[in-house]
Scaffold this motif. Structure first.
Motif, PDB file in Angstrom:
ATOM      1  N   GLY A   1       0.811  -1.217   0.000  1.00 48.30           N
ATOM      2  CA  GLY A   1       0.000   0.000   0.000  1.00 48.30           C
ATOM      3  C   GLY A   1       0.841   1.263   0.000  1.00 48.30           C
ATOM      4  N   ASN A   2       2.034   1.172   0.587  1.00 52.62           N
ATOM      5  CA  ASN A   2       2.934   2.328   0.582  1.00 52.62           C
ATOM      6  C   ASN A   2       3.352   2.712  -0.838  1.00 52.62           C
ATOM      7  N   CYS A   3       3.303   1.764  -1.752  1.00 45.98           N
ATOM      8  CA  CYS A   3       3.669   2.039  -3.154  1.00 45.98           C
ATOM      9  C   CYS A   3       2.634   2.919  -3.847  1.00 45.98           C
ATOM     10  N   SER A   4       1.525   3.204  -3.197  1.00 46.44           N
ATOM     11  CA  SER A   4       0.485   4.028  -3.811  1.00 46.44           C
ATOM     12  C   SER A   4       0.816   5.519  -3.774  1.00 46.44           C
ATOM     13  N   ASN A   5       1.886   5.891  -3.085  1.00 48.44           N
ATOM     14  CA  ASN A   5       2.281   7.288  -2.991  1.00 48.44           C
ATOM     15  C   ASN A   5       2.807   7.773  -4.343  1.00 48.44           C
ATOM     16  N   SER A   6       1.978   8.511  -5.058  1.00 49.82           N
ATOM     17  CA  SER A   6       2.337   8.947  -6.412  1.00 49.82           C
ATOM     18  C   SER A   6       3.379  10.065  -6.415  1.00 49.82           C
ATOM     19  N   ASN A   7       3.713  10.617  -5.254  1.00 48.14           N
ATOM     20  CA  ASN A   7       4.818  11.581  -5.180  1.00 48.14           C
ATOM     21  C   ASN A   7       6.165  10.872  -5.258  1.00 48.14           C
ATOM     22  N   VAL A   8       6.163   9.577  -4.957  1.00 48.67           N
ATOM     23  CA  VAL A   8       7.402   8.803  -4.927  1.00 48.67           C
ATOM     24  C   VAL A   8       7.460   7.785  -6.063  1.00 48.67           C
ATOM     25  N   TYR A   9       6.305   7.258  -6.467  1.00 47.54           N
ATOM     26  CA  TYR A   9       6.253   6.172  -7.447  1.00 47.54           C
ATOM     27  C   TYR A   9       5.389   6.549  -8.644  1.00 47.54           C
ATOM     28  N   ASP A  10       5.727   5.959  -9.786  1.00 45.19           N
ATOM     29  CA  ASP A  10       4.964   6.162 -11.010  1.00 45.19           C
ATOM     30  C   ASP A  10       4.373   4.816 -11.426  1.00 45.19           C
TER      31      ASP A  10
END
Length: 77
Positions: free
Chosen positions: A30-39
């Protein structure tokens, strides 16, 4: 002397540990949902959760004594 672990005790010990590990990993995913960090794309998200859903269904089948198939490793590509 230590009493021998029953089959039930072993199941509870392992099932709790493994379930908690899965919950922890889902929280990390769920942490991968941060669109400021991941595309990522919606297609990526759908593919991830389709793979997870398929594995959950296979695990449930094993508890129902229904024949299940061995899955392959997950990749986005």
């Amino acid at each position: 002397m230590k009493e021998k672990e029953t089959k039930r005790d072993k199941f509870v010990r392992l099932a709790e540990a493994r379930t908690n590990k899965i919950i922890d990993m889902l929280q990390l995913l769920g942490n991968c949902s941060n669109s400021n960090v991941y595309d990522y794309t919606q297609q990526d998200v759908d593919k991830i959760f389709n793979a997870i859903d398929a594995e959950v269904k296979e695990a449930k089948k094993k508890f129902s004594k229904i024949e299940s198939k061995k899955s392959t490793r997950f990749t986005l590509d």
